[in-house]
Each structure stands twice: as C-alpha cells, then as structure tokens.
Design an enzyme around this catalytic site. Structure first.
Site, PDB file in Angstrom:
ATOM      1  CE  LYS A  67      -3.507  -2.012   3.086  1.00 19.50           C
ATOM      2  NZ  LYS A  67      -4.110  -1.804   4.435  1.00 19.50           N
ATOM      3  CD  GLU A 147       8.342  -0.575  -2.536  1.00 12.55           C
ATOM      4  OE1 GLU A 147       7.298  -0.039  -2.123  1.00 12.55           O
ATOM      5  OE2 GLU A 147       8.593  -1.787  -2.392  1.00 12.55           O
ATOM      6  CG  ASP A 148       6.704   2.636   0.453  1.00 18.76           C
ATOM      7  OD1 ASP A 148       7.363   1.686  -0.011  1.00 18.76           O
ATOM      8  OD2 ASP A 148       6.043   2.532   1.504  1.00 18.76           O
ATOM      9  CB  ILE A 149      10.776   3.259   1.740  1.00 16.85           C
ATOM     10  CG1 ILE A 149      12.129   3.460   2.448  1.00 16.85           C
ATOM     11  CG2 ILE A 149       9.969   2.167   2.431  1.00 16.85           C
ATOM     12  CD1 ILE A 149      12.018   4.094   3.838  1.00 16.85           C
ATOM     13  CB  ILE A 150      14.939   0.817  -1.511  1.00 16.27           C
ATOM     14  CG1 ILE A 150      14.224   0.989  -2.849  1.00 16.27           C
ATOM     15  CG2 ILE A 150      15.891  -0.385  -1.526  1.00 16.27           C
ATOM     16  CD1 ILE A 150      13.528  -0.211  -3.398  1.00 16.27           C
ATOM     17  CG  ASP A 151      14.840  -0.515   5.548  1.00 12.41           C
ATOM     18  OD1 ASP A 151      16.025  -0.790   5.778  1.00 12.41           O
ATOM     19  OD2 ASP A 151      14.061  -0.118   6.441  1.00 12.41           O
ATOM     20  CB  THR A 152      17.151  -4.835   3.644  1.00  7.93           C
ATOM     21  OG1 THR A 152      15.986  -5.432   3.068  1.00  7.93           O
ATOM     22  CG2 THR A 152      16.930  -4.618   5.123  1.00  7.93           C
ATOM     23  CB  THR A 155      10.877  -6.335  -0.358  1.00 15.12           C
ATOM     24  OG1 THR A 155      10.851  -6.690   1.030  1.00 15.12           O
ATOM     25  CG2 THR A 155       9.491  -6.486  -0.943  1.00 15.12           C
ATOM     26  CE  LYS A 179      14.322   3.408   6.905  1.00 12.90           C
ATOM     27  NZ  LYS A 179      13.737   2.713   8.062  1.00 12.90           N
ATOM     28  CG  PHE A 200      10.027   3.195  11.217  1.00 13.59           C
ATOM     29  CD1 PHE A 200      10.409   1.956  10.717  1.00 13.59           C
ATOM     30  CD2 PHE A 200       8.718   3.625  11.028  1.00 13.59           C
ATOM     31  CE1 PHE A 200       9.493   1.153  10.035  1.00 13.59           C
ATOM     32  CE2 PHE A 200       7.805   2.822  10.347  1.00 13.59           C
ATOM     33  CZ  PHE A 200       8.199   1.590   9.868  1.00 13.59           C
ATOM     34  NE  ARG A 213      -0.994   1.920   4.873  1.00 11.92           N
ATOM     35  CZ  ARG A 213       0.108   1.237   4.547  1.00 11.92           C
ATOM     36  NH1 ARG A 213       1.071   1.831   3.890  1.00 11.92           N
ATOM     37  NH2 ARG A 213       0.228  -0.033   4.894  1.00 11.92           N
TER      38      ARG A 213
END
Ligand code: HPA
Ligand code: MG
Length: 233
Positions: A67, A147-152, A155, A179, A200, A213
């Site tokens: 989402k 996509e909203d965010i790339i962390d690691t 995914t 990130k 976060f 959200r």
C-alpha cells in the site's frame, strides 16, 4: 549516467512539527518533519520528467507496489500526464498494482509456506504476492515499478526476480526513498527521490502498523508513537 537524488544528511533534523500543519491525532507521536509535502511534490515532478525523457516513445506500465507506494504512484502518474499533454513528447502509460507480504525467513518457513504457490516459493522465498492483477499481463512490456521505500533492498530484489520470470521487455524501478543502512543488499533503484537516514519514517502513505498513512508530510516517528501503535502489548 546514474541519476541524482536529494541526500538528507544524518545531522539534518528537518523541521519542528510546530512549523507545519500536523493532524491533532499524531501530534504526540512524531519527532520532526523530515520531508515536507511540497518538497516531495517538486521532486516528483522532476522524476516524472526524467521518466518521460528516458522512455521516449515506448509505452510503459506503471506497477504500483501497495500500500505504501500509492501516494507516490498517483502523484507521479499525475505529473507524467501533465507532461504528456503539454509537450510534443509523450509516454503512453498503463497502470497496474501489486501487493506483497514479506516474511522474515524463519516465520516464513514455520507459518506461511502453506499459502505460497510453488512458483513463488522457488523464485522468491520470502515474499508472497497477496493482491493485484495477473503478472502474466506484463509479458513483453516496459515495466516501471513504483515503490515508497527501499530499506534493505531484499523485497525489491525478490520482486524483480518474480517479474523477470514473466518475460517483460524491460524493468525499471522508481523509489521515493532509499534508506542509508548497512543492511542494504546492494540494490539501488533507477530513480530515487531522497536518500534518508536510518530512521523509521511515516506519512505520505508510509505506515507504522497501518497508522500514519493519513499524514501529509514524511515525518520521523518518536518513541511514544512506536509504543502507542505497537502490535505487541
Ligand atoms: N517506514 C515505513 N515503512 C518502512 C520503513 C520506514 O522507515 N522501512 C521499511 N519499511
Ligand atoms: Mg513499500
């Protein structure tokens, strides 16, 4: 040439909540505003221009990762449409949606493997597609994953493997945020809005346990917010 992005430094504490309009129900739960909505808007406009210039006359399918990606996706699509109707160059754009659930390896094996189809298990051992259109529709298409965010990056890497399996013509990724974390598996998207500190962040469709959200700006959650909206009691 690698595209530029806006780097938000670790020492950058953004803006005080009192300097912006924050919903009353979140006032106690946030530390500061990291990226105001106006700046997101202006950066999105430029990413839209880069996309139109790069794809030229090739039609694309925008694939929104739900989402969290929905705000960036709709704003990006709006801006591509503005460019399309105001210039001699235009890019034809179809839209598609996908919803994923990611698992930590251990609970994936223990509790969720029964729900996962065999193709998904072999291609992406810890993401499950839980909604959206049939991926087969992307065969032969130029896909732009939003996509909203790339962390690691885990995914996204698995999603890309899954997409490759249906035979698209090309796949590019636009992520509003990346990130800075030492846990990143080395994945970098093609288009990046902002590179952010390892904190976060919530708002502009990014959530913490489904909350926040409905917050316009991208903000950093505080300890009170984490405690209040924790799923652990
Ligand atoms: N905020 C919201 N969702 C996320 C984050 C974050 O900082 N990192 C990974 N998913
Ligand atoms: Mg996401």
């Amino acid at each position: 040439m690698a595209k530029s992005f806006i780097r938000i430094d670790d020492n950058d504490h953004g803006y005080a909540l009192a300097q912006f309009c924050i919903p009353k129900h979140y006032e106690e739960d946030l530390d500061h505003v990291l990226i105001p909505a106006g700046l997101i808007n202006d950066r999105t406009e430029r990413i839209a221009r880069d996309i139109v210039e790069d794809f030229g006359h090739e039609p694309i399918v925008g694939l929104c990762v739900l989402k969290g990606g929905y705000k960036f996706f709709t704003d990006l699509v709006d801006k591509i449409q503005i460019l399309n109707r105001n210039s001699r160059q235009s890019v034809q754009l179809a839209v598609d949606f996908i919803r994923l659930k990611s698992y930590v390896k251990s609970d994936f094996i223990s509790s969720s493997s029964a729900n996962v189809s065999s193709t998904e298990t072999s291609l992406a051992s810890s993401i499950e597609v839980i909604g959206g259109d049939n991926l087969e529709n992307l065969k032969g298409k130029n896909v732009l994953v939003v996509e909203d965010i790339i962390d690691t990056g885990r995914t996204m890497k698995q999603l890309l493997e899954l997409l490759e399996s249906v035979g698209p013509k090309s796949v590019k990724v636009a992520s509003l945020l990346v990130k800075r974390t030492k846990d990143n598996v080395g994945y970098r998207p093609d288009y990046i809005g902002f590179e952010v500190p390892n904190l976060f962040v919530v708002g502009y469709a990014l959530d913490f346990n489904e909350y926040f959200r409905d917050l316009t700006h991208i903000c950093v959650i505080n300890e009170n917010g984490k405690k209040k909206y924790s799923t652990k009691s």
